[in-house]
Design a protein around this motif. Structure first.
Motif, PDB file in Angstrom:
ATOM      1  N   ALA A  46       0.820  -1.215   0.000  1.00  0.00           N
ATOM      2  CA  ALA A  46       0.000   0.000   0.000  1.00  0.00           C
ATOM      3  C   ALA A  46       0.853   1.263   0.000  1.00  0.00           C
ATOM      4  CB  ALA A  46      -0.937  -0.008   1.205  1.00  0.00           C
ATOM      5  N   ILE A  47       2.032   1.198   0.599  1.00  0.00           N
ATOM      6  CA  ILE A  47       2.887   2.389   0.675  1.00  0.00           C
ATOM      7  C   ILE A  47       3.317   2.875  -0.714  1.00  0.00           C
ATOM      8  CG2 ILE A  47       5.073   1.145   0.936  1.00  0.00           C
ATOM      9  CD1 ILE A  47       5.723   3.493   3.025  1.00  0.00           C
ATOM     10  N   LYS A  51       3.021   7.088  -2.716  1.00  0.00           N
ATOM     11  CA  LYS A  51       4.108   7.838  -3.364  1.00  0.00           C
ATOM     12  C   LYS A  51       4.873   8.679  -2.340  1.00  0.00           C
ATOM     13  CE  LYS A  51       1.892   8.004  -7.840  1.00  0.00           C
ATOM     14  NZ  LYS A  51       1.421   8.835  -8.940  1.00  0.00           N
ATOM     15  N   ALA A  52       5.206   8.049  -1.212  1.00  0.00           N
ATOM     16  CA  ALA A  52       5.857   8.754  -0.115  1.00  0.00           C
ATOM     17  C   ALA A  52       7.352   8.470  -0.037  1.00  0.00           C
ATOM     18  CB  ALA A  52       5.200   8.371   1.204  1.00  0.00           C
ATOM     19  N   ARG A  53       7.863   7.562  -0.856  1.00  0.00           N
ATOM     20  CA  ARG A  53       9.278   7.217  -0.760  1.00  0.00           C
ATOM     21  C   ARG A  53       9.884   7.086  -2.161  1.00  0.00           C
ATOM     22  NH1 ARG A  53       8.886   0.842   1.093  1.00  0.00           N
ATOM     23  NH2 ARG A  53       7.881   0.151  -0.816  1.00  0.00           N
ATOM     24  N   ARG A  77       8.464   6.681  -9.120  1.00  0.00           N
ATOM     25  CA  ARG A  77       7.112   7.212  -8.939  1.00  0.00           C
ATOM     26  C   ARG A  77       7.078   8.518  -8.158  1.00  0.00           C
ATOM     27  NH1 ARG A  77       2.751   3.631  -9.534  1.00  0.00           N
ATOM     28  NH2 ARG A  77       1.790   4.466  -7.649  1.00  0.00           N
ATOM     29  N   VAL A  78       8.121   8.828  -7.388  1.00  0.00           N
ATOM     30  CA  VAL A  78       8.131  10.065  -6.606  1.00  0.00           C
ATOM     31  C   VAL A  78       8.931  11.155  -7.312  1.00  0.00           C
ATOM     32  CG1 VAL A  78       8.834  11.127  -4.430  1.00  0.00           C
ATOM     33  CG2 VAL A  78       7.819   8.862  -4.431  1.00  0.00           C
ATOM     34  N   SER A  79      10.180  10.874  -7.611  1.00  0.00           N
ATOM     35  CA  SER A  79      11.052  11.899  -8.181  1.00  0.00           C
ATOM     36  C   SER A  79      10.868  12.089  -9.682  1.00  0.00           C
ATOM     37  CB  SER A  79      12.520  11.542  -7.909  1.00  0.00           C
ATOM     38  OG  SER A  79      12.900  10.419  -8.692  1.00  0.00           O
TER      39      SER A  79
END
Length: 104
Positions: A46-47, A51-53, A77-79
């Protein structure tokens, strides 16, 4: 040639396609190459959706015109860091090799 076959002749046996044996695929599992150690989208943690890491990658292929060649894209997915590699085909072993980030 095929008319000769209908009347009991032997000429059709000399056609190139007359020797091909075709096998129906229904009722059997698909045995074509699969990407090793892949994780299905519905099985990822789920994390990843939060898109927190940094470090959760999305991989996709872009097939060329007339199915000639392909691009493999790997996006964080984040940067949004994007890596793109040109590959000769979309076969699983070629795509797997292109996505091996340890050998770049």
């Amino acid at each position: 040639m095929w008319a000769d076959k209908r009347v009991g002749g032997e000429l059709f046996k000399h056609l190139i396609q007359s020797q091909k044996q075709r096998k129906k695929r229904y009722g059997s599992k698909d045995k074509r190459a699969q990407i090793k150690n892949r994780i299905r989208i519905d099985e990822r943690p789920a994390i990843v959706e939060q898109k927190a890491r940094i470090g959760d990658w999305a991989i996709d292929t872009v097939i060329g015109q007339n199915h000639q060649g392909a691009l493999v894209t790997v996006v964080d997915r984040v940067s949004k860091l994007t890596l793109i590699k040109n590959v000769d085909s979309k076969h699983a072993d070629v795509v797997t090799e292109a996505t091996d980030l340890h050998h770049e």
